[in-house]
Design a protein around this motif. Structure first.
Motif, PDB file in Angstrom:
ATOM      1  N   ASP A 159       0.814  -1.219   0.000  1.00 18.05           N
ATOM      2  CA  ASP A 159       0.000   0.000   0.000  1.00 18.05           C
ATOM      3  C   ASP A 159       0.845   1.265   0.000  1.00 18.05           C
ATOM      4  O   ASP A 159       0.399   2.315  -0.485  1.00 18.05           O
ATOM      5  CB  ASP A 159      -0.930   0.013   1.216  1.00 18.05           C
ATOM      6  N   ALA A 164       1.563   1.592  -5.969  1.00 18.07           N
ATOM      7  CA  ALA A 164       0.275   1.096  -5.485  1.00 18.07           C
ATOM      8  C   ALA A 164      -0.841   1.594  -6.400  1.00 18.07           C
ATOM      9  O   ALA A 164      -0.869   2.764  -6.788  1.00 18.07           O
ATOM     10  CB  ALA A 164       0.032   1.566  -4.054  1.00 18.07           C
ATOM     11  N   ASP A 226      -2.142  -6.997  -5.705  1.00 15.33           N
ATOM     12  CA  ASP A 226      -1.837  -6.796  -4.295  1.00 15.33           C
ATOM     13  C   ASP A 226      -0.789  -7.827  -3.895  1.00 15.33           C
ATOM     14  O   ASP A 226      -0.131  -8.416  -4.741  1.00 15.33           O
ATOM     15  CB  ASP A 226      -3.106  -6.864  -3.429  1.00 15.33           C
ATOM     16  N   GLN A 227      -0.625  -8.076  -2.607  1.00 19.50           N
ATOM     17  CA  GLN A 227       0.423  -8.986  -2.157  1.00 19.50           C
ATOM     18  C   GLN A 227      -0.045 -10.437  -2.094  1.00 19.50           C
ATOM     19  O   GLN A 227       0.709 -11.303  -1.649  1.00 19.50           O
ATOM     20  CB  GLN A 227       0.949  -8.529  -0.796  1.00 19.50           C
ATOM     21  N   GLY A 232      -6.300  -9.177  -5.965  1.00 22.14           N
ATOM     22  CA  GLY A 232      -6.582  -7.751  -5.971  1.00 22.14           C
ATOM     23  C   GLY A 232      -7.937  -7.410  -6.565  1.00 22.14           C
ATOM     24  O   GLY A 232      -8.556  -8.238  -7.251  1.00 22.14           O
TER      25      GLY A 232
END
Length: 283
Positions: A159, A164, A226-227, A232
Motif C-alpha cells: 500500500d 500502489a 496486491d500482495q 486484488g
C-alpha cells in the motif's frame, strides 16, 4: 492529460509454455497462438486504445543461468536471435513506428535460483523488486501491466509503494472471490479444464483428484495487483469461454485468449484509463 505510459512485464518462460508466436494443434487443424503482448500492440495500433496509452517498455524477468529457465526457454531463448523457430511475436511487429524488439529489457529475477525463503533468497527478491522499480521509474510508467509474470511482487504491491494501484495483472481465469467460476493461481487453465470434466486436483504431485460439480465455462480478469495471488480488486472480467471435456490444454488456452482474456485486457485497460483520467480531472 496526455497518453498514459504503459509498461508490460512478463516471464518469457510462460509465453514459451503457451507456444506463443507459433502454430498449435487445434482439433483437426492448426491455429496461430497470439500472445497477449501481440494482441495489445495490435490494438494500440488499430483502435482508440492507442489514444489512451503509449507502450514505453516490455520487461521480462527470465534468467538463462537458472537451469529451469534455460530448460523452459530452450526453443525460444530470450530474444529471436537465439530462437529455434518463430519467437513469441513476429519480427516485424511495431507499436507506432517503433519495433517492439527495441522496447525489450531484461530485469532478471535471479533470486529464484536460491533456496526458497532463505535469507539470501529474501535479500535477492528485495533486490529484484528494487531493480524492477528503478526500471519502471526510468520508463516513467503510469500503468504497469503484468502478463504471466511468475513471481509475486511484495514490495511493489504494498500500500505504501509508489506503484500502489498502478500495477495490474491480466489473468486467464475469473478471480472474483464470490464467483463459482473462480480460478486463481498458476494452474487456472488446468483447473478449468479438469472442472469441465467434473474433477478437481487436490495434490499436483500425486495428481490425486476428487469429484466436483461440472463447470464448463471459464474466463479472464484484469485486476489490481496486491500482495496475494490474483486477489486484488477486479477492474474488468469476461466469462465467455465454453469448455469441452475433450479440449486439450492448448485448445482451451487458445479459446480463452480469444474469447475472454483479450476482451478483458482491452476493455479493462479502457476502464482503467477512464478512471485515471477522471481522477486527474478532479484534482
Amino acid at each position: 492529460m496526455g497518453k498514459l505510459k504503459l509498461v508490460y512485464v512478463c516471464s518469457l518462460r510462460n509465453a514459451a509454455a503457451d507456444m506463443a508466436g507459433r502454430r498449435i494443434a487445434y482439433k483437426h487443424e492448426t491455429r496461430y497462438m497470439t500472445s497477449p503482448l501481440e494482441h495489445l500492440v495490435t490494438q494500440l495500433n488499430s483502435s482508440d486504445l492507442g489514444e489512451l496509452y503509449e507502450l514505453t517498455g516490455v520487461i521480462f524477468d527470465d534468467d538463462l543461468t537458472h537451469s529451469l529457465d534455460s530448460q523452459k526457454l530452450q526453443d525460444y531463448g530470450t530474444s529471436r536471435v537465439a530462437c529455434n523457430g518463430a519467437w513469441i511475436y513476429p519480427e516485424t511487429l511495431k507499436v507506432g513506428n517503433k519495433l517492439v524488439d527495441e522496447l525489450l529489457c531484461c530485469v532478471p529475477s535471479s533470486y529464484r535460483k536460491l533456496p526458497k525463503a532463505s535469507q539470501a533468497w529474501r535479500e535477492g527478491k528485495l533486490d529484484f523488486e528494487q531493480r524492477l522499480e528503478s526500471k519502471l521509474d526510468e520508463l516513467d510508467a503510469d500503468v504497469v501491466l503484468l502478463d504471466g509474470l511468475i513471481v509475486i511482487l511484495d514490495q511493489l504491491a504494498s500500500d505504501d509503494s509508489a506503484y500502489a494501484q498502478r500495477i495490474v495483472n491480466i489473468h486467464p481465469g475469473i478471480t472474483k472471490e464470490a464467483s463459482v467460476y473462480q480460478r486463481r493461481g498458476a494452474t487456472a487453465t488446468l483447473d478449468a479444464l479438469y472442472g469441465a470434466q467434473g474433477k478437481k486436483v487436490i495434490n499436483w504431485q500425486t495428481m490425486e483428484m476428487v469429484n466436483v460439480d461440472v463447470l464448463d465455462k471459464t474466463g479472464a480478469s484484469l485486476h489490481y495487483v496486491d500482495q496475494g495471488i490474483d486477489s486484488g480488486p477486479v477492474i474488468y472480467d469476461v466469462l465467455n469461454t465454453q469448455i469441452l471435456p475433450e479440449d486439450t490444454i492448448f485448445e482451451l488456452r487458445w479459446n480463452n485468449f480469444q474469447q475472454s482474456l483479450f476482451p478483458a485486457m482491452i476493455q479493462g485497460l479502457h476502464a482503467l484509463a477512464k478512471a485515471k483520467i477522471g481522477a486527474e480531472e478532479v484534482r
